[in-house]
Design a protein around this motif. Structure first.
Motif, short mmCIF file in Angstrom:
data_model
loop_
_atom_site.label_atom_id
_atom_site.label_comp_id
_atom_site.label_asym_id
_atom_site.label_seq_id
_atom_site.Cartn_x
_atom_site.Cartn_y
_atom_site.Cartn_z
N GLN A 183 0.83 -1.21 0.00
CA GLN A 183 0.00 0.00 0.00
C GLN A 183 0.86 1.25 0.00
OE1 GLN A 183 -2.84 0.26 3.20
NE2 GLN A 183 -3.37 2.39 2.74
N GLU A 184 1.93 1.24 0.79
CA GLU A 184 2.82 2.40 0.86
C GLU A 184 3.56 2.59 -0.47
OE1 GLU A 184 3.80 2.18 5.66
OE2 GLU A 184 4.98 1.00 4.22
N GLU A 202 2.40 1.76 -3.41
CA GLU A 202 1.42 2.30 -4.36
C GLU A 202 1.18 3.78 -4.13
OE1 GLU A 202 0.11 0.90 -7.09
OE2 GLU A 202 1.53 -0.70 -6.63
N THR A 203 1.22 4.20 -2.85
CA THR A 203 1.04 5.62 -2.54
C THR A 203 2.17 6.45 -3.15
OG1 THR A 203 -0.11 5.16 -0.44
CG2 THR A 203 0.92 7.33 -0.67
N LYS A 260 1.97 6.64 -6.97
CA LYS A 260 0.95 7.59 -7.43
C LYS A 260 1.57 8.97 -7.67
CE LYS A 260 -1.90 9.29 -4.39
NZ LYS A 260 -3.00 9.42 -3.39
N HIS A 261 2.53 9.33 -6.84
CA HIS A 261 3.16 10.66 -6.95
C HIS A 261 4.44 10.64 -7.80
CE1 HIS A 261 0.59 12.60 -3.95
NE2 HIS A 261 0.72 11.50 -3.21
N ASP A 299 -0.41 14.31 1.09
CA ASP A 299 -1.14 13.06 0.92
C ASP A 299 -1.59 12.55 2.29
OD1 ASP A 299 -1.64 10.13 0.64
OD2 ASP A 299 -1.01 10.48 -1.42
N ASN A 342 -2.18 9.69 3.24
CA ASN A 342 -1.53 8.44 3.62
C ASN A 342 -0.04 8.62 3.93
OD1 ASN A 342 -3.83 6.72 3.26
ND2 ASN A 342 -3.57 6.95 1.04
N ILE A 343 0.41 9.87 3.88
CA ILE A 343 1.82 10.14 4.22
C ILE A 343 1.87 11.02 5.47
CG2 ILE A 343 4.02 11.09 3.41
CD1 ILE A 343 3.22 10.29 0.58
N SER A 363 0.61 6.32 9.29
CA SER A 363 1.44 6.15 8.10
C SER A 363 2.81 5.58 8.46
CB SER A 363 1.63 7.49 7.39
OG SER A 363 0.37 7.98 6.99
#
Length: 204
Positions: free
Chosen positions: A134-135, A137-138, A141-142, A162, A164-165, A204
């Motif tokens: 998941q991390e 993929e986060t 994304k950026h 973000d 998630n960050i 996170s």
């Protein structure tokens, strides 16, 4: 009245475009359309240019263009030769990367080239740091488009904002941007502590 910013580099570039156009018309490669605007719009307007010409991009990477805007210095030429951009996005990224200098360690442009040539290296680096799927993929994304090398101040802001960050507010992310851009150690230390604090608080 407001403020007026005069970008002399742009004026210089426009002068060269006009000189180039005059020579192309003189040698029969372009046809004068009756006025400067119509001639420019037909042949040189950004909407009509071919951005997919492999020969053109090869010349960029081979330093065969003698006066490429923003890449006409030794540093710029070296960066273009390393990155060998194949599209406008990669050219813009190279323009940003050549301005980044680390305090020590690997040059950002060298890391970008390494990751570009083998994207799996970046994926493995994230796994080695202990990031879960998941991390990863986060971050992808950026940073997928820049192969894991954040080359812009805006990119740093988006990463920190973000949820998630670190879930920074725009004010907090702008403080981070300013601290990094101006290398203000006090601000960087403050924002770093806030970054980890907020990251831990949201899991996170």
């Amino acid at each position: 009245m407001g403020n007026l910013k005069v970008d002399m580099l742009t004026v210089q570039a426009l002068d060269r475009i006009r000189s180039c156009m005059d020579m192309l018309i003189k040698d029969g490669y372009l046809e004068w359309q009756g006025n400067l605007r119509d001639t420019y719009d037909k042949y040189l307007h950004p909407d009509v240019l071919n951005y997919d010409d492999d020969e053109m991009w090869k010349k960029v990477g081979d330093n065969a263009i003698p006066d490429l805007f923003q890449f006409d210095t030794p540093v710029g030429l070296q960066c273009a030769k390393k990155v060998k951009p194949s599209n406008v996005v990669e050219l813009a990224i190279a323009n940003s990367l050549m301005r980044l200098m680390p305090d020590n360690g690997e040059q950002p442009v060298d890391k970008y080239v390494k990751h570009k040539n083998n994207p799996e290296i970046w994926i493995q680096e994230m796994k080695d740091y202990g990031l879960n799927e998941q991390e990863i993929e986060t971050l992808k994304k950026h940073l997928d488009e820049v192969y894991g090398v954040s080359e812009s101040q805006e990119g740093i802001m988006l990463l920190s904002m973000d949820q998630n960050i670190a879930d920074f507010t725009i004010q907090e992310s702008n403080k981070l941007r300013k601290g990094v851009a101006k290398k203000q150690e006090k601000i960087i230390k403050e924002v770093k502590e806030l970054f980890f604090k907020k990251g831990e608080s949201n899991g996170s």
